[in-house]
Write a protein that holds these residues in place. Structure first.
Motif, short mmCIF file in Angstrom:
data_model
loop_
_atom_site.label_atom_id
_atom_site.label_comp_id
_atom_site.label_asym_id
_atom_site.label_seq_id
_atom_site.Cartn_x
_atom_site.Cartn_y
_atom_site.Cartn_z
N PRO A 136 -0.52 -9.61 -88.53
CA PRO A 136 0.77 -9.11 -88.45
C PRO A 136 0.93 -7.62 -88.44
CG PRO A 136 0.60 -10.63 -90.18
CD PRO A 136 -0.81 -10.45 -89.76
N GLY A 138 3.41 -5.32 -88.99
CA GLY A 138 4.21 -4.59 -90.01
C GLY A 138 2.91 -4.04 -90.95
N HIS A 160 9.34 -10.80 -83.52
CA HIS A 160 8.63 -11.20 -84.90
C HIS A 160 7.85 -9.93 -85.08
CE1 HIS A 160 5.40 -12.73 -82.11
NE2 HIS A 160 4.70 -12.18 -82.99
N ASN A 161 7.22 -9.49 -84.07
CA ASN A 161 6.38 -8.01 -84.33
C ASN A 161 7.66 -6.69 -84.78
OD1 ASN A 161 4.12 -9.23 -83.89
ND2 ASN A 161 4.18 -8.65 -81.72
N SER A 164 8.78 -7.46 -88.42
CA SER A 164 7.64 -7.00 -89.40
C SER A 164 7.51 -5.68 -89.62
CB SER A 164 6.27 -7.62 -88.58
OG SER A 164 5.21 -7.46 -89.32
N ASP A 167 10.45 -4.36 -91.35
CA ASP A 167 10.33 -4.64 -92.75
C ASP A 167 9.11 -3.88 -93.61
OD1 ASP A 167 12.45 -6.32 -92.24
OD2 ASP A 167 11.42 -8.16 -91.92
N HIS A 168 8.41 -3.40 -93.02
CA HIS A 168 7.35 -2.60 -93.74
C HIS A 168 7.37 -1.16 -93.64
CE1 HIS A 168 5.54 -6.98 -93.60
NE2 HIS A 168 4.64 -6.42 -94.56
#
Length: 217
Positions: A136, A138, A160-161, A164, A167-168
């Motif tokens: 992943p 993130g 999705h990347n 990710s 969110d990080h």
């Protein structure tokens, strides 16, 4: 066994960080992959945003089995230096940004193909550091940027990347870039909070604003 990610070749300076995906962001993937398939008598039907089930024999329209899809993607990555080409103005945009920021590539591919990708990018003059990983993105971005009080930017074509990294890594500029392909029209859409760049000059403008740099366009 989980992938061990080696970042020893990446050295960041005290400048903003720009992390960029490669396939269908820096290098064309969807279009040359379809040309690659046709050489073996197959085609990709844009019925959904996935390869398994949508790669079919031109002669029989029978779908390629999942294991064969994975083998075919691997064969394409092995031959990427013959097939993949850069998007318009990616080189000049990244070179300009690199005057005031650290630029690196984070490509979602098995690490065994990193050497071929490195050769191709170098041949195109895109000599920025490269990380090839299926992990992943993130957590990788967080590991790279850590808690530095500097602007950061992440560019990718996959929702999705983008989510990710969002969110990080707080306060990062998350940019959605994707080619104008029938397959990508079927892709999951990123959240409304994620900005879309229409091309590389547009991405450059967005990044310049985020890192507080005058546009060179």
């Amino acid at each position: 066994m989980s992938e061990i990610l080696d970042l020893s070749h990446v050295t960041l300076s005290d400048r903003p960080l720009i992390v960029c995906d490669v396939d269908d962001v820096v290098l064309n993937f969807a279009a040359p992959f379809q040309d690659f398939l046709r050489e073996s008598g197959h085609e990709l039907l844009p019925r959904s945003f996935r390869l398994t089930g949508n790669i079919v024999s031109i002669a029989t329209q029978e779908a390629m089995a999942e294991l064969e899809v994975k083998r075919t993607i691997g064969a394409f990555f092995e031959a990427q230096e013959t097939w993949q080409t850069p998007f318009d103005r990616v080189g000049e945009t990244l070179e300009s940004l690199a005057e005031d920021a650290d630029v690196l590539f984070l490509t979602a591919m098995p690490p065994r193909f990193q050497e071929a990708r490195r050769r191709l990018l170098d041949r195109l003059g895109l000599t920025f550091p490269l990380i090839a990983s299926e992990a992943p993105k993130g957590p990788i971005m967080k590991r790279l940027h850590a808690e530095r009080a500097l602007p950061s930017v992440f560019i990718d074509d996959m929702a999705h990347n983008l989510h990710s990294v969002r969110d990080h890594v707080s306060d990062s500029l998350i940019i959605h870039m994707m080619p104008d392909s029938p397959l990508h029209l079927l892709a999951p859409k990123p959240d409304d909070s994620i900005v879309r760049a229409m091309d590389w000059p547009h991405a450059g403008e967005l990044i310049n604003t985020h890192i507080g740099r005058a546009s060179s366009r």
